[in-house]
Design a protein around this motif. Structure first.
Motif, PDB file in Angstrom:
ATOM      1  N   UNK A  43      44.488  29.640  38.296  1.00  0.00           N
ATOM      2  CA  UNK A  43      45.584  29.813  38.627  1.00  0.00           C
ATOM      3  C   UNK A  43      46.407  31.151  38.881  1.00  0.00           C
ATOM      4  N   UNK A  44      45.949  32.030  38.038  1.00  0.00           N
ATOM      5  CA  UNK A  44      46.507  33.353  37.835  1.00  0.00           C
ATOM      6  C   UNK A  44      45.857  33.980  39.003  1.00  0.00           C
ATOM      7  N   UNK A  45      44.449  33.842  39.316  1.00  0.00           N
ATOM      8  CA  UNK A  45      43.793  34.540  40.120  1.00  0.00           C
ATOM      9  C   UNK A  45      44.375  34.424  41.500  1.00  0.00           C
ATOM     10  N   UNK A  46      44.681  33.027  42.061  1.00  0.00           N
ATOM     11  CA  UNK A  46      45.219  32.789  43.222  1.00  0.00           C
ATOM     12  C   UNK A  46      46.519  33.219  43.346  1.00  0.00           C
ATOM     13  N   UNK A  47      47.466  33.465  42.430  1.00  0.00           N
ATOM     14  CA  UNK A  47      48.783  34.043  42.824  1.00  0.00           C
ATOM     15  C   UNK A  47      48.443  35.611  42.870  1.00  0.00           C
ATOM     16  N   UNK A  48      47.641  36.242  42.103  1.00  0.00           N
ATOM     17  CA  UNK A  48      47.528  37.564  42.163  1.00  0.00           C
ATOM     18  C   UNK A  48      46.773  37.932  43.936  1.00  0.00           C
ATOM     19  N   UNK A  49      45.904  37.257  44.004  1.00  0.00           N
ATOM     20  CA  UNK A  49      45.354  37.540  45.693  1.00  0.00           C
ATOM     21  C   UNK A  49      46.305  37.348  46.629  1.00  0.00           C
ATOM     22  N   UNK A  50      47.292  36.102  46.343  1.00  0.00           N
ATOM     23  CA  UNK A  50      48.400  36.095  47.508  1.00  0.00           C
ATOM     24  C   UNK A  50      49.357  37.414  47.474  1.00  0.00           C
ATOM     25  N   UNK A  51      49.675  37.844  46.170  1.00  0.00           N
ATOM     26  CA  UNK A  51      50.552  39.043  46.317  1.00  0.00           C
ATOM     27  C   UNK A  51      49.887  40.311  46.730  1.00  0.00           C
ATOM     28  N   UNK A  52      48.602  40.411  46.399  1.00  0.00           N
ATOM     29  CA  UNK A  52      47.858  41.545  46.872  1.00  0.00           C
ATOM     30  C   UNK A  52      47.803  41.488  48.380  1.00  0.00           C
ATOM     31  N   UNK A  53      47.491  40.250  49.132  1.00  0.00           N
ATOM     32  CA  UNK A  53      47.481  40.285  50.609  1.00  0.00           C
ATOM     33  C   UNK A  53      48.823  40.821  50.900  1.00  0.00           C
ATOM     34  N   UNK A  54      49.910  40.285  50.429  1.00  0.00           N
ATOM     35  CA  UNK A  54      51.325  40.718  51.075  1.00  0.00           C
ATOM     36  C   UNK A  54      51.404  41.999  50.867  1.00  0.00           C
ATOM     37  N   UNK A  55      51.363  42.683  49.546  1.00  0.00           N
ATOM     38  CA  UNK A  55      51.290  43.958  49.371  1.00  0.00           C
ATOM     39  C   UNK A  55      50.734  44.951  50.494  1.00  0.00           C
ATOM     40  N   UNK A  56      49.382  44.330  50.725  1.00  0.00           N
ATOM     41  CA  UNK A  56      48.514  45.144  51.685  1.00  0.00           C
ATOM     42  C   UNK A  56      49.241  45.419  53.097  1.00  0.00           C
ATOM     43  N   UNK A  57      50.203  44.390  53.524  1.00  0.00           N
ATOM     44  CA  UNK A  57      50.561  44.071  54.751  1.00  0.00           C
ATOM     45  C   UNK A  57      52.343  44.879  54.866  1.00  0.00           C
ATOM     46  N   UNK A  58      52.366  45.217  53.769  1.00  0.00           N
ATOM     47  CA  UNK A  58      53.935  45.721  53.582  1.00  0.00           C
ATOM     48  C   UNK A  58      53.968  47.032  54.043  1.00  0.00           C
ATOM     49  N   UNK A  59      55.027  47.346  54.970  1.00  0.00           N
ATOM     50  CA  UNK A  59      55.267  48.453  55.632  1.00  0.00           C
ATOM     51  C   UNK A  59      56.032  49.830  54.992  1.00  0.00           C
ATOM     52  N   UNK A  60      56.897  49.457  54.129  1.00  0.00           N
ATOM     53  CA  UNK A  60      57.563  50.561  53.261  1.00  0.00           C
ATOM     54  C   UNK A  60      56.670  50.968  52.146  1.00  0.00           C
ATOM     55  N   UNK A  61      56.553  52.021  51.595  1.00  0.00           N
ATOM     56  CA  UNK A  61      55.880  52.499  50.620  1.00  0.00           C
ATOM     57  C   UNK A  61      54.297  52.191  50.777  1.00  0.00           C
ATOM     58  N   UNK A  62      53.859  52.430  52.000  1.00  0.00           N
ATOM     59  CA  UNK A  62      52.274  51.907  52.132  1.00  0.00           C
ATOM     60  C   UNK A  62      51.368  52.406  51.246  1.00  0.00           C
ATOM     61  N   UNK A  63      51.240  53.735  50.963  1.00  0.00           N
ATOM     62  CA  UNK A  63      50.221  54.026  50.153  1.00  0.00           C
ATOM     63  C   UNK A  63      50.584  53.320  48.699  1.00  0.00           C
ATOM     64  N   UNK A  64      51.523  53.389  48.242  1.00  0.00           N
ATOM     65  CA  UNK A  64      51.646  52.776  47.064  1.00  0.00           C
ATOM     66  C   UNK A  64      51.612  51.346  46.859  1.00  0.00           C
ATOM     67  N   UNK A  65      51.819  50.670  47.881  1.00  0.00           N
ATOM     68  CA  UNK A  65      51.838  49.110  47.966  1.00  0.00           C
ATOM     69  C   UNK A  65      50.134  48.852  47.913  1.00  0.00           C
ATOM     70  N   UNK A  66      49.495  49.655  48.672  1.00  0.00           N
ATOM     71  CA  UNK A  66      48.282  49.294  49.110  1.00  0.00           C
ATOM     72  C   UNK A  66      47.433  49.707  47.775  1.00  0.00           C
TER      73      UNK A  66
END
Length: 370
Positions: free
Chosen positions: A16-39
């Motif tokens: 359950x923890x891993x699924x949530x972490x993977x969802x957030x990681x995917x969202x962060x990888x697509x974020x446009x602001x602070x791109x280097x930090x978020x990725x």
């Protein structure tokens, strides 16, 4: 094929923890602001998922059913500390530290070692495992702990410098002070203590899979904390340290900085410029017809305050004056009208300026309305 596997509560908690972490990681990888930090944060979350994964599948019986999974390069424990530091560095500078390869050499070597061991034929792998497992665990355990200590200290030092620059340039510096990162470092220190206790305990008396469950739950909780907080701040446009630097005045003429500071303070008060919640040193300097270097010196040397303290004191004074005049408006409304962008920053600044909470000041000096 899956009949021999057993998905109990331990595997369920971790998955359950891993699924949530993977969802957030995917969202962060697509974020446009602070791109280097978020990725970078997305990559860190993937590394943390990898650390938990062997235990999640191990509790389910994967390693018993498929013994060739031993040495699968999931747990890159030496990557956690440098990637967290890279995230903080990218957040406040916009880039990774240079040269990055020096920081990433240990986790790269760890990944190469695990991959090479994983690719061995089973007879050789079994023999290699009997020889190398204990020294490998000792070396990587010490390395992970040392990395968390070193990079935690470096991240705190970088944040301290950043906050100091923010206070000289921004009146809304509390928005970017990244206090949550300080809390994440504190959480990392707690995780370090837990990790150390488990490492020593396991070395003295092997705990086995079930005995180490507490450690991996702690790692999952830490990962979820930084994932959620990182996502909450993903779109905030952090000013970089470079943009906050004040150009040096090579030949400053002799000036009465105190007189200038008092004159400019009177003008700012008369024009109500402090009501602008996004007011910066550069913006105010343009309005006053001067440059950031002169304005900064007038505040620092002339009035003995930094820019943030100066502007927020004017905002507090505006609220205090409204209270003294008998205003019955809600305190938060008064604060927002004065230029504060949040209740927390208002309460903190007012306490520092007047030595009491805004509600206490109202009871003592104004209307009884709260």
């Amino acid at each position: 094929m899956l009949d021999d596997l057993s998905f109990g509560w331990r595997s369920a908690v971790l998955v359950v923890a891993e699924v949530q972490l993977l969802i957030v990681a995917a969202a962060l990888a697509r974020a446009m602001a602070n791109r280097t930090a978020n990725r970078t944060l997305a990559l860190l979350l993937l590394v943390l998922v990898g650390i938990v994964t062997p235990w999640m599948i191990g509790f389910a019986g994967f390693y018993d059913k498929w013994r060739w999974l031993s040495f699968a390069p999931f747990q890159i424990t030496l990557g956690v500390a440098p990637l967290f530091y890279f995230y903080v560095h990218a957040l406040v500078t916009g880039t990774w530290p240079v040269p990055a390869w020096r920081h990433l050499a240990p986790p790269t070597l760890q990944f190469a070692f695990l991959t090479g061991s994983f690719l061995l034929p089973m007879p050789a792998k079994n023999a290699w495992s009997a020889i190398i497992t204990t020294p490998y665990d000792i070396v990587t355990g010490i390395g992970a702990i040392a990395g968390m200590l070193f990079y935690g200290r470096e991240a705190l030092a970088l944040l301290h410098r950043y906050r100091g620059l923010l206070a000289t340039q921004r009146s809304d510096d509390h928005r970017f002070a990244a206090t949550w990162i300080s809390r994440a470092i504190a959480a990392g220190a707690a995780l370090l203590a837990v990790w150390t206790v488990y490492a020593v305990w396991d070395a003295l008396s092997p705990l086995g899979y079930t005995g180490l469950m507490g450690l991996y739950v702690a790692i999952a909780i830490f990962a979820l904390f930084i994932a959620i907080e990182g996502w909450r701040h993903a779109a905030l446009p952090f000013p970089t340290i470079e943009s906050l630097a004040i150009p040096a005045d090579p030949t400053p003429p002799p000036r009465d900085w105190r007189a200038l500071g008092e004159a400019w303070a009177a003008q700012v008060r008369a024009e109500h410029w402090a009501r602008d919640p996004d007011l910066s040193l550069a913006t105010l300097a343009r309005r006053l017809g001067t440059n950031t270097g002169h304005l900064s010196r007038a505040l620092n040397e002339g009035l003995g305050v930094n820019f943030s303290t100066f502007i927020n004191r004017l905002r507090c004074d505006a609220v205090a004056e409204a209270i003294a005049a008998g205003s019955t408006a809600d305190l938060l409304d008064l604060a927002l009208d004065a230029g504060f962008s949040s209740k927390a920053s208002f309460n903190r600044a007012f306490q520092a300026a007047y030595g009491m909470a805004p509600s206490s000041y109202r009871r003592a000096h104004g209307s009884k309305a709260e």
